[in-house]
Scaffold this motif. Structure first.
Motif, PDB file in Angstrom:
ATOM      1  N   ALA A   1      84.787  45.248  19.614  1.00 24.22           N
ATOM      2  CA  ALA A   1      86.128  44.876  20.063  1.00 24.22           C
ATOM      3  C   ALA A   1      86.382  45.288  21.504  1.00 24.22           C
ATOM      4  CB  ALA A   1      87.176  45.494  19.140  1.00 24.22           C
ATOM      5  N   TYR A   2      85.812  46.424  21.920  1.00 25.82           N
ATOM      6  CA  TYR A   2      86.067  46.934  23.268  1.00 25.82           C
ATOM      7  C   TYR A   2      84.898  46.704  24.222  1.00 25.82           C
ATOM      8  CZ  TYR A   2      89.773  49.424  20.782  1.00 25.82           C
ATOM      9  OH  TYR A   2      90.867  49.725  20.007  1.00 25.82           O
ATOM     10  N   ALA A   3      83.852  46.020  23.788  1.00 21.21           N
ATOM     11  CA  ALA A   3      82.658  45.832  24.614  1.00 21.21           C
ATOM     12  C   ALA A   3      82.981  45.070  25.899  1.00 21.21           C
ATOM     13  CB  ALA A   3      81.590  45.077  23.825  1.00 21.21           C
ATOM     14  N   TRP A   4      82.243  45.406  26.949  1.00 23.98           N
ATOM     15  CA  TRP A   4      82.386  44.712  28.242  1.00 23.98           C
ATOM     16  C   TRP A   4      81.010  44.303  28.740  1.00 23.98           C
ATOM     17  CZ3 TRP A   4      80.501  45.010  33.138  1.00 23.98           C
ATOM     18  CH2 TRP A   4      81.184  44.286  34.119  1.00 23.98           C
ATOM     19  N   PRO A   5      80.882  43.040  29.177  1.00 22.86           N
ATOM     20  CA  PRO A   5      81.857  41.948  29.031  1.00 22.86           C
ATOM     21  C   PRO A   5      81.912  41.471  27.583  1.00 22.86           C
ATOM     22  CG  PRO A   5      79.833  41.123  30.004  1.00 22.86           C
ATOM     23  CD  PRO A   5      79.662  42.611  29.895  1.00 22.86           C
ATOM     24  N   GLN A   6      83.034  40.881  27.219  1.00 22.64           N
ATOM     25  CA  GLN A   6      83.229  40.474  25.829  1.00 22.64           C
ATOM     26  C   GLN A   6      82.206  39.449  25.372  1.00 22.64           C
ATOM     27  OE1 GLN A   6      85.242  40.650  22.781  1.00 22.64           O
ATOM     28  NE2 GLN A   6      85.063  42.728  23.590  1.00 22.64           N
ATOM     29  N   ALA A   7      81.647  38.696  26.308  1.00 24.73           N
ATOM     30  CA  ALA A   7      80.650  37.682  25.946  1.00 24.73           C
ATOM     31  C   ALA A   7      79.427  38.317  25.285  1.00 24.73           C
ATOM     32  CB  ALA A   7      80.237  36.895  27.189  1.00 24.73           C
ATOM     33  N   LEU A   8      79.175  39.600  25.541  1.00 16.47           N
ATOM     34  CA  LEU A   8      78.017  40.280  24.965  1.00 16.47           C
ATOM     35  C   LEU A   8      78.358  41.093  23.729  1.00 16.47           C
ATOM     36  CD1 LEU A   8      76.199  41.490  28.215  1.00 16.47           C
ATOM     37  CD2 LEU A   8      75.740  39.460  26.832  1.00 16.47           C
ATOM     38  N   SER A   9      79.600  41.001  23.263  1.00 25.46           N
ATOM     39  CA  SER A   9      79.999  41.782  22.084  1.00 25.46           C
ATOM     40  C   SER A   9      79.206  41.375  20.842  1.00 25.46           C
ATOM     41  CB  SER A   9      81.491  41.623  21.818  1.00 25.46           C
ATOM     42  OG  SER A   9      81.817  40.277  21.515  1.00 25.46           O
ATOM     43  N   GLY A  10      78.712  40.147  20.815  1.00 26.35           N
ATOM     44  CA  GLY A  10      77.931  39.689  19.675  1.00 26.35           C
ATOM     45  C   GLY A  10      76.627  40.430  19.504  1.00 26.35           C
ATOM     46  N   ALA A  11      76.201  41.175  20.545  1.00 24.12           N
ATOM     47  CA  ALA A  11      74.958  41.936  20.426  1.00 24.12           C
ATOM     48  C   ALA A  11      75.045  42.988  19.328  1.00 24.12           C
ATOM     49  CB  ALA A  11      74.622  42.613  21.757  1.00 24.12           C
ATOM     50  N   PHE A  12      76.262  43.409  18.957  1.00 25.43           N
ATOM     51  CA  PHE A  12      76.423  44.406  17.910  1.00 25.43           C
ATOM     52  C   PHE A  12      76.154  43.833  16.522  1.00 25.43           C
ATOM     53  CE2 PHE A  12      78.895  46.316  21.344  1.00 25.43           C
ATOM     54  CZ  PHE A  12      78.516  47.645  21.254  1.00 25.43           C
ATOM     55  N   ALA A  13      76.310  42.519  16.372  1.00 22.66           N
ATOM     56  CA  ALA A  13      76.176  41.908  15.050  1.00 22.66           C
ATOM     57  C   ALA A  13      74.742  41.974  14.531  1.00 22.66           C
ATOM     58  CB  ALA A  13      76.661  40.457  15.097  1.00 22.66           C
ATOM     59  N   ARG A  14      73.776  41.769  15.404  1.00 20.35           N
ATOM     60  CA  ARG A  14      72.360  41.807  15.033  1.00 20.35           C
ATOM     61  C   ARG A  14      71.662  42.852  15.889  1.00 20.35           C
ATOM     62  NH1 ARG A  14      74.012  39.168  11.456  1.00 20.35           N
ATOM     63  NH2 ARG A  14      73.430  37.098  10.702  1.00 20.35           N
ATOM     64  N   ASN A  15      72.233  44.039  15.949  1.00 20.60           N
ATOM     65  CA  ASN A  15      71.803  45.010  16.938  1.00 20.60           C
ATOM     66  C   ASN A  15      70.359  45.451  16.764  1.00 20.60           C
ATOM     67  OD1 ASN A  15      71.903  48.058  18.161  1.00 20.60           O
ATOM     68  ND2 ASN A  15      73.250  46.622  19.242  1.00 20.60           N
ATOM     69  N   GLY A  16      69.946  45.686  15.532  1.00 19.37           N
ATOM     70  CA  GLY A  16      68.574  46.120  15.303  1.00 19.37           C
ATOM     71  C   GLY A  16      67.578  45.105  15.812  1.00 19.37           C
ATOM     72  N   LEU A  17      67.821  43.825  15.530  1.00 18.82           N
ATOM     73  CA  LEU A  17      66.935  42.764  15.994  1.00 18.82           C
ATOM     74  C   LEU A  17      66.984  42.637  17.509  1.00 18.82           C
ATOM     75  CD1 LEU A  17      65.089  40.351  15.420  1.00 18.82           C
ATOM     76  CD2 LEU A  17      67.140  38.940  15.105  1.00 18.82           C
ATOM     77  N   VAL A  18      68.184  42.712  18.086  1.00 18.79           N
ATOM     78  CA  VAL A  18      68.342  42.588  19.532  1.00 18.79           C
ATOM     79  C   VAL A  18      67.575  43.689  20.252  1.00 18.79           C
ATOM     80  CG1 VAL A  18      70.015  42.778  21.426  1.00 18.79           C
ATOM     81  CG2 VAL A  18      70.545  41.383  19.432  1.00 18.79           C
ATOM     82  N   ILE A  19      67.735  44.929  19.800  1.00 14.36           N
ATOM     83  CA  ILE A  19      67.043  46.052  20.437  1.00 14.36           C
ATOM     84  C   ILE A  19      65.533  45.907  20.299  1.00 14.36           C
ATOM     85  CG2 ILE A  19      66.588  48.522  20.203  1.00 14.36           C
ATOM     86  CD1 ILE A  19      69.507  48.984  19.757  1.00 14.36           C
ATOM     87  N   SER A  20      65.063  45.488  19.136  1.00 12.81           N
ATOM     88  CA  SER A  20      63.627  45.312  18.930  1.00 12.81           C
ATOM     89  C   SER A  20      63.048  44.274  19.891  1.00 12.81           C
ATOM     90  CB  SER A  20      63.349  44.897  17.482  1.00 12.81           C
ATOM     91  OG  SER A  20      63.796  45.875  16.579  1.00 12.81           O
TER      92      SER A  20
END
Length: 366
Positions: free
Chosen positions: A87-106
């Motif tokens: 909700a507070y991520a900046w920029p908001q366009a990248l807030s979706g990275a939290f939804a699949r965070n494990g996969l994104v980080i990998s």
């Protein structure tokens, strides 16, 4: 009505808890809750980030499942806390990275390491990449210092900017602390509470596990990880001063300050994350936020990988393995930097801001 379903549920639970107040001595959440009679979205996100998920209130609560009130404060606040990061991520366009965070980080980690390895191979022939390099400036025969400094400075500054903007939005939403702006005393108190992990103790007995036996091991592993990270950051800072002020180039002797700090920090970043992962496996399942399990494990893995590759590089830096290990370590550190604003690392920043607010409220409340 609140902005999300989980905040509606958090409001319901806080209303029940505010009527009972049996758990007010366990942590900061319940005294902060008692200062309110109604809860805005910001209030609930503030309370969620004060929670350390020790599980004591769940065990002590007379209304926890299977009671019809179904009061599960640790899990509800864990979900709300994770949703607050997006909700507070900046920029908001990248807030979706939290939804699949494990996969994104990998993926980012794998691509970063591959990029550094292929980059080294493209800039140098294989004999240089797998050669033995010793003495001052050995690392920079694989990647020029100016290029390394510029690349990591950009990644680090972006991470700092994204974190500052995110926490700024969080602070504004949770409102001005009761009694005015946060003062120096409140900040010092919050630093003490965060440094001691004061509220990660379940009212004094520790965190609860799947066998309902509380322990302080999770607190120990948090300390090892946190202070290991700080020691590694201190080692990098001292090495930077050595390079620019004293004209001394890495790698440094075993007895030198950057190596000593880095070695101690590396041990912390190996032992701490392993312990945290084991503690997560043994945690009480009814308290876990299953949907964010990947985010937690991904962040733990990134810290462990950073510590492991750094220690291997330190031990094998005068062998032919130095080139590939340097590429892997730089790739891990780069991936950690650019994912910091969009992973579990932010929980420490938000929690500190919540502790500052709580310290101010506690100092000024009648």
């Amino acid at each position: 009505m609140h902005g999300t379903r989980i905040l509606d549920e958090a409001d319901r639970l806080m209303t029940v808890c505010n009527s009972c107040r049996y758990c007010e001595g366990l942590c900061a959440v319940f005294p902060a809750m008692e200062m309110r009679r109604a809860f805005s979205d910001g209030d609930l996100n503030y309370l969620a980030n004060l929670c350390h998920s020790c599980g004591a209130c769940y065990v002590d609560c007379q209304f926890s499942p299977p009671h019809e009130f179904n009061v599960n404060v640790p899990k509800t606040l864990a979900v709300a806390r994770a949703e607050s990061y997006a909700a507070y991520a900046w920029p908001q366009a990248l807030s979706g990275a939290f939804a699949r965070n494990g996969l994104v980080i990998s993926l980012i980690a794998a691509l970063s390491m591959a990029a550094f390895i292929f980059g080294f191979a493209a800039l140098n022939d294989r004999s240089v990449l797998f050669g033995v390099h010793t003495g001052p400036g050995a690392f920079y025969r694989l990647m020029p210092h100016n290029a390394m400094a510029a690349l990591f400075s950009v990644a680090f500054l972006y991470a700092i900017l994204a974190l500052v903007m995110s926490v700024r939005a969080f602070w504004r939403d949770i409102g001005t602390p009761i009694g005015g702006r946060a003062d120096g005393g409140s900040i010092v108190q919050a630093i003490r509470d965060a440094g001691e992990l004061r509220y990660l103790h379940g009212g004094g007995v520790g965190c609860y596990n799947e066998d309902d036996k509380p322990t302080d091991r999770r607190k120990l592993y948090h300390h090892l990880t946190f202070y290991g990270f700080l020691l590694c950051f201190a080692a990098t800072s001292v090495a930077t001063l050595y390079h620019y002020l004293l004209g001394r180039e890495a790698p440094y002797p075993w007895w030198d300050l950057p190596v000593v700090l880095g070695a101690l920090g590396g041990i912390g970043l190996i032992v701490g994350p392993i312990g945290l992962f084991v503690a997560k496996l043994r945690g009480a399942p009814e308290l876990l936020d299953e949907q964010r399990y990947g985010m937690d494990v991904g962040f733990i893995a990134m810290l462990f990988l950073t510590g492991l590759t750094g220690m291997l590089l330190l031990i094998l830096r005068e062998t032919a393995a130095m080139g590939p290990l340097l590429a892997l370590h730089l790739g891990a550190v780069f991936a950690l930097f650019i994912t910091i604003p969009y992973g579990k690392f932010v929980h420490g920043i938000y929690r500190f801001a919540a502790l500052v607010r709580y310290a101010q409220e506690r100092r000024t409340a009648p």
